[in-house]
Design a protein around this motif. Sequence first.
Motif, PDB file in Angstrom:
ATOM      1  N   ILE A  23       0.820  -1.209   0.000  1.00 29.78           N
ATOM      2  CA  ILE A  23       0.000   0.000   0.000  1.00 29.78           C
ATOM      3  C   ILE A  23       0.861   1.270   0.000  1.00 29.78           C
ATOM      4  CG2 ILE A  23      -1.836   1.229   1.233  1.00 29.78           C
ATOM      5  CD1 ILE A  23      -2.860  -1.567   0.780  1.00 29.78           C
ATOM      6  N   CYS A  24       1.844   1.311   0.908  1.00 27.86           N
ATOM      7  CA  CYS A  24       2.713   2.479   1.039  1.00 27.86           C
ATOM      8  C   CYS A  24       3.965   2.064   1.804  1.00 27.86           C
ATOM      9  CB  CYS A  24       1.989   3.636   1.730  1.00 27.86           C
ATOM     10  SG  CYS A  24       1.494   3.297   3.428  1.00 27.86           S
ATOM     11  N   HIS A  25       4.819   3.022   2.058  1.00 27.70           N
ATOM     12  CA  HIS A  25       6.027   2.735   2.816  1.00 27.70           C
ATOM     13  C   HIS A  25       6.307   3.880   3.779  1.00 27.70           C
ATOM     14  CE1 HIS A  25       7.572   5.252  -0.446  1.00 27.70           C
ATOM     15  NE2 HIS A  25       8.549   5.586   0.394  1.00 27.70           N
ATOM     16  N   ARG A  26       7.161   3.600   4.752  1.00 25.64           N
ATOM     17  CA  ARG A  26       7.597   4.639   5.688  1.00 25.64           C
ATOM     18  C   ARG A  26       9.057   4.406   6.029  1.00 25.64           C
ATOM     19  NH1 ARG A  26       4.205   2.749  11.119  1.00 25.64           N
ATOM     20  NH2 ARG A  26       5.365   0.818  11.454  1.00 25.64           N
ATOM     21  N   ARG A  27       9.738   5.504   6.262  1.00 26.43           N
ATOM     22  CA  ARG A  27      11.158   5.441   6.608  1.00 26.43           C
ATOM     23  C   ARG A  27      11.283   5.370   8.129  1.00 26.43           C
ATOM     24  NH1 ARG A  27      15.700   6.381   4.080  1.00 26.43           N
ATOM     25  NH2 ARG A  27      14.687   7.185   2.238  1.00 26.43           N
ATOM     26  N   ARG A  28      12.065   4.423   8.579  1.00 24.84           N
ATOM     27  CA  ARG A  28      12.442   4.318   9.982  1.00 24.84           C
ATOM     28  C   ARG A  28      13.891   4.776  10.082  1.00 24.84           C
ATOM     29  NH1 ARG A  28       8.118   5.229  11.989  1.00 24.84           N
ATOM     30  NH2 ARG A  28       7.085   3.583  13.097  1.00 24.84           N
ATOM     31  N   VAL A  29      14.418   4.854  11.266  1.00 26.35           N
ATOM     32  CA  VAL A  29      15.774   5.351  11.465  1.00 26.35           C
ATOM     33  C   VAL A  29      16.782   4.575  10.614  1.00 26.35           C
ATOM     34  CG1 VAL A  29      17.641   5.629  13.151  1.00 26.35           C
ATOM     35  CG2 VAL A  29      15.290   6.203  13.776  1.00 26.35           C
ATOM     36  N   ASP A  30      16.680   3.256  10.614  1.00 23.88           N
ATOM     37  CA  ASP A  30      17.685   2.446   9.941  1.00 23.88           C
ATOM     38  C   ASP A  30      17.139   1.524   8.856  1.00 23.88           C
ATOM     39  OD1 ASP A  30      16.317   0.856  11.715  1.00 23.88           O
ATOM     40  OD2 ASP A  30      18.079  -0.213  12.429  1.00 23.88           O
ATOM     41  N   HIS A  31      15.868   1.683   8.478  1.00 30.98           N
ATOM     42  CA  HIS A  31      15.297   0.822   7.443  1.00 30.98           C
ATOM     43  C   HIS A  31      13.984   1.408   6.906  1.00 30.98           C
ATOM     44  CE1 HIS A  31      13.320  -0.554  11.145  1.00 30.98           C
ATOM     45  NE2 HIS A  31      12.312  -0.915  10.376  1.00 30.98           N
ATOM     46  N   ILE A  32      13.479   0.784   5.859  1.00 29.43           N
ATOM     47  CA  ILE A  32      12.190   1.137   5.267  1.00 29.43           C
ATOM     48  C   ILE A  32      11.197   0.037   5.625  1.00 29.43           C
ATOM     49  CG2 ILE A  32      10.930   1.511   3.089  1.00 29.43           C
ATOM     50  CD1 ILE A  32      12.962   3.678   3.607  1.00 29.43           C
ATOM     51  N   GLU A  33       9.972   0.419   5.945  1.00 26.94           N
ATOM     52  CA  GLU A  33       8.906  -0.544   6.176  1.00 26.94           C
ATOM     53  C   GLU A  33       7.820  -0.348   5.130  1.00 26.94           C
ATOM     54  OE1 GLU A  33       9.121  -1.228  10.963  1.00 26.94           O
ATOM     55  OE2 GLU A  33       7.733   0.271  10.213  1.00 26.94           O
ATOM     56  N   TYR A  34       7.193  -1.448   4.739  1.00 22.60           N
ATOM     57  CA  TYR A  34       6.146  -1.443   3.726  1.00 22.60           C
ATOM     58  C   TYR A  34       4.843  -1.912   4.358  1.00 22.60           C
ATOM     59  CZ  TYR A  34      10.103  -1.140   0.588  1.00 22.60           C
ATOM     60  OH  TYR A  34      11.250  -0.731  -0.034  1.00 22.60           O
TER      61      TYR A  34
END
Length: 72
Positions: free
Chosen positions: A18-29
């Motif tokens: 659906i979308c993604h978000r940036r975390r401190v040390d990785h990307i989550e989908y």
Amino acid sequence: PPVQLSDGSVEYEVESIICHRRRVDHIEYLVKWVGYLDHENTWNTVADLTHAPDILSAYRMRVGDDPASTGD
């Protein structure tokens, strides 16, 4: 429902990302799973999506780039 593999483990089938978000040390989908309602979508890392490389590639093409290399 999950797919039962021959070794007894289970695997869930990705319907779409659906979308993604940036975390401190990785990307989550944000993943929509086949056979599950929207409120059961989950945030997953790229390592969690190794069984769905085509869906991940299609999402990355749709957003125009690899999210890991953008400011998204």
